[in-house]
Design an enzyme around this catalytic site. Structure first.
Site: not given
Length: 294
Positions: A50, A206-207, A209-210, A213
């Protein structure tokens, strides 16, 4: 399934805290860590790569400011990917390396970066076609005996890859991509394998990746409509609804929330204790797949 988990739900994903995202200063890292602890999020997910191999060390600088923080938190990191970057001029091609020498060297570098003498969880970042299970086991055994690694796991491994490796070494975690737009782990055996072998699944992205939106997903409208209806029913926001949807699965999925905002982690923490009814869970699954179950 009941897991003897020591990690918080959610886990704070740190990939974008540094060079790959928000470019946190040491002050910013410290503020974010303190806010996480205040809301009960004590687990932080990293990988050696990272920030082009810089984020671990930056996080570690914040830990040095207060020696009482380290015992309060759980450090997760990953190794096994060799990136092409000026910080690793010896790498000639992006590749995987799960040799005993590399795992030990990577773990010890992570310890140095964080300024600590142990990692709570070390994961192999990606399945390596050249992975030698005996070498991996020897590396992990050595690190555990020395007290440098407390728990071991994998990331993005399929069931047959997990089963092969666990014949040589205990696997406690599998960090996978699973969300309302990545539903394959519910049917391809990954989560079944976790339940069967008492492996805790962690969910990256878990969402989705947006998702809510971005209308690029083919079932965006149906997912959005279903999530809105259920969020009103359960009196929670859309993101919390998608976390609660994952939480309903019996494998005990731990969401890794990759955010630079503590309030998003707080929302996810509230949702982590909520489970949907079976029919509501399948209502969202149908919205995601466009099909009823058989």
């Amino acid at each position: 399934m009941e897991n003897n988990m020591t990690l918080s739900s959610p886990v704070a994903g740190c990939m974008r805290w540094g060079k790959w995202g928000a470019n946190f200063t040491t002050y910013d890292y410290r503020q974010m860590i303190d806010q996480c602890l205040l809301i009960g999020v004590n687990s932080f997910d990293h990988a050696d790569i990272y920030g082009d191999y810089t984020t671990e060390e930056e996080f570690g600088e914040a830990l040095k400011e207060d020696k009482t923080i380290r015992p309060q938190i759980k450090l997760i990191t990953k190794c096994g990917i060799q990136m092409l970057t000026e910080n690793r001029p010896e790498h000639s091609i992006k590749s995987y390396n799960t040799s005993k020498k590399h795992i030990i060297r990577s773990a010890e570098q992570s310890l140095k970066n964080f300024g600590t003498d142990y990692l709570d969880v070390l994961l192999i970042h990606r399945p390596d076609p050249l992975l030698d299970p005996e070498e991996v086991a020897e590396a992990i055994q050595s690190l555990k005996i020395q007290g440098k690694v407390r728990s071991f796991g994998v990331s993005n491994f399929l069931p047959h890859q997990v089963n092969m490796l666990r014949k040589w070494v205990q696997i406690d975690y599998n960090q996978i991509e699973v969300s309302i737009i990545r539903t394959s782990p519910f049917s391809n055996g990954i989560l079944d394998n976790c339940i069967e072998n008492n492996i805790v699944p962690m969910a990256w992205a878990p969402l989705g990746g947006g998702l809510l939106t971005d209308d690029l997903h083919p079932h965006f409208r149906s997912i959005s409509h279903a999530a809105h209806l259920l969020s009103e029913k359960y009196a929670m926001g859309l993101n919390e609804m998608l976390i609660a949807w994952l939480n309903t699965h019996p494998a005990g999925i731990l969401p890794v929330i990759g955010t630079t905002k503590a309030e998003r982690l707080e929302q996810a923490k509230k949702a982590a204790s909520i489970k949907l009814t079976r029919e509501d869970w399948f209502f969202l699954m149908k919205a995601a797949t466009g099909e009823d179950v058989a």
